[in-house]
Write a protein that holds these residues in place. Structure first.
Motif, short mmCIF file in Angstrom:
data_model
loop_
_atom_site.label_atom_id
_atom_site.label_comp_id
_atom_site.label_asym_id
_atom_site.label_seq_id
_atom_site.Cartn_x
_atom_site.Cartn_y
_atom_site.Cartn_z
N ILE A 1 0.68 -1.18 0.03
CA ILE A 1 0.13 -0.08 0.10
C ILE A 1 0.92 1.31 0.12
N VAL A 2 0.49 2.27 -0.68
CA VAL A 2 1.11 3.38 -0.79
C VAL A 2 0.48 4.29 0.36
N VAL A 3 1.49 4.78 1.24
CA VAL A 3 1.02 5.58 2.41
C VAL A 3 1.52 7.19 2.00
N LYS A 4 0.75 8.21 2.19
CA LYS A 4 1.33 9.65 1.95
C LYS A 4 0.73 10.15 3.28
N ILE A 5 1.40 11.20 3.77
CA ILE A 5 1.23 11.95 4.93
C ILE A 5 1.41 13.43 4.67
N TYR A 6 0.17 14.28 5.12
CA TYR A 6 0.20 15.53 4.77
C TYR A 6 -0.20 16.27 6.04
N ASN A 7 0.76 17.36 6.31
CA ASN A 7 0.05 18.38 7.27
C ASN A 7 -0.83 19.39 6.74
N SER A 8 -2.11 19.31 7.08
CA SER A 8 -3.06 20.06 6.46
C SER A 8 -2.80 21.66 6.55
N SER A 9 -2.11 22.07 7.54
CA SER A 9 -1.87 23.58 7.71
C SER A 9 -0.63 24.04 6.74
N LYS A 10 0.13 22.97 6.24
CA LYS A 10 1.46 23.51 5.59
C LYS A 10 1.48 22.98 4.23
N ASN A 11 0.30 21.90 3.73
CA ASN A 11 0.32 21.62 2.40
C ASN A 11 -0.88 22.16 1.67
#
Length: 399
Positions: free
Chosen positions: A281-291
């Motif tokens: 599985i591909v796992v992607k992580i995003y900070n919603s205040s910075k991305n």
């Protein structure tokens, strides 16, 4: 700037290299955009759509270089939104009696935008306009993505003028899909679909089936934003059918915001736990205040599941988390799973709030959320890793 597409059609639009936000501040356009307007010359001369109002003077000046405006017999308004109709008020001062062909809703909405009662000719699906050797066929495309939207099909050259459907926010002087990096092009196309057309996916499928039932050959698709599809144009239609059918890839997206990095540490440890047991599985992580929020939405669109995390603050959640949840609710994603996580100091209400928002957004809650007090210690991180393990196992694709 203008260029000939073929002996009949000339592109007379505007490439907006500097555009970085669209729909106010709601849609990011990292690669700019274009406002595609098309001039058709047969026995009759037809202008399909115009450009956004800030470029009105430039548009009309360039159009006059191509043709005496009095020679324009008809104007087609496929969509009333101001990025396509913005130059109409000034253009109609030059050629006030020129008929404007649009849907019934199109006439209503153009009047509401500009408070002018121009010479509107209302059309519906199947209506035609003879322009000489060729003719135009009108196809209503209600809610793709406004109530007034329509397509216009040119016989002979077999070209579909699709307005917002099949478009992208992509500025390039290489105006054809076969001249553009395909990875960039399809990333912008899926971002466009995810952020704008997702709520209307059932209508997308029905409309494409309706258009295909007409058995009209399509040699080129000319949208109103981005590049023209001339190399295997059916490929973008096939992609839309795929995207409209509750699209997902083998991906999980983790979205979080954090105050003092506790929730960030949880996000990263959960991700590690997922990959421990599910390497595929591909796992992607995003900070919603910075991305960028629209880039995140495109990744949510591609995902089979999402995890949303936030610190608890004032019995609530952080503002960027609240905003992205509100966006997702409006987009009405289907057949996607979700769960919540986050750190807290005393109340810990954030997990329940996130879970409720996800449920209201149509996500299937796959597991109770996990919350950890203050800065997670080793035991807390072990719980996060185990939580990730359980998520990873649940998302394993069947052999």
């Amino acid at each position: 700037m203008a260029f000939k597409i073929n002996d009949t059609i000339t592109w007379v639009g505007k490439i907006d290299w500097e555009l970085r936000n669209f729909h106010g501040e709601e849609y990011s356009t990292h690669k700019g955009s274009s406002y595609n307007s098309y001039l058709l010359r047969d026995e009759k001369t037809v202008l399909i759509d115009t450009v956004w109002q800030p470029f009105t003077k430039e548009f009309i000046a360039n159009l006059k270089k191509e043709i005496n405006l009095d020679e324009i017999d008809y104007i087609i308004a496929n969509h009333s939104e101001v990025d396509h109709s913005g130059a109409l008020p000034e253009l109609m001062k030059e050629i006030p009696g020129t008929p404007i062909y649009c849907t019934k809703n199109g006439a209503k909405m153009l009047k509401a935008h500009y408070h002018e009662d121009w010479n509107f000719i209302e059309v519906k699906t199947g209506d035609t306009l003879e322009i000489g050797k060729n003719k135009l066929i009108f196809i209503e495309a209600r809610m793709l993505h406004w109530p007034d939207s329509m397509f216009t099909y040119l016989t002979g050259d077999n070209i579909l003028f699709s307005n917002d459907a099949f478009g992208q926010h992509f500025a390039s002087e290489e105006m054809y899909n076969d001249k553009i990096d395909k990875g960039e092009l399809f990333q912008e196309a899926i971002k466009y679909y995810a952020n704008i057309l997702t709520p209307f996916s059932p209508l997308v499928v029905k409309k494409i089936q309706e258009v295909l039932s007409f058995n009209l050959p399509v040699d080129m698709i000319c949208p109103s934003h981005g590049v023209i599809w001339r190399e295997v144009p059916i490929q973008i239609i096939n992609r839309y059918v795929e995207w409209a059918n509750n699209y997902q890839e083998n991906q999980i997206t983790i979205i979080y915001d954090t105050m003092w990095n506790a929730t960030r540490r949880m996000a990263e440890t959960i991700a590690e736990g997922i990959k421990d047991v599910n390497e595929d599985i591909v796992v992607k992580i995003y900070n919603s205040s910075k991305n960028d929020k629209n880039d995140i939405i495109a990744e949510v669109f591609k995902s089979k599941a999402i995890l949303v995390g936030s610190s608890t603050i004032n019995k609530g959640i952080l503002s960027s988390t609240a905003a992205i949840l509100e966006m997702m609710k409006g987009l009405e994603f289907k057949e996607k799973k979700a769960a919540a996580f986050g750190s807290y100091g005393w109340g810990g209400e954030g997990i329940k709030i996130i879970t409720k928002q996800l449920e209201e957004g149509g996500f299937e809650i796959m597991k109770d959320g996990i919350k950890e007090l203050w800065n997670p210690n080793r035991d807390a991180l072990d719980r996060c890793r185990n939580y990730g393990n359980s998520i990873g196992e649940a998302l394993k694709e069947k052999e």
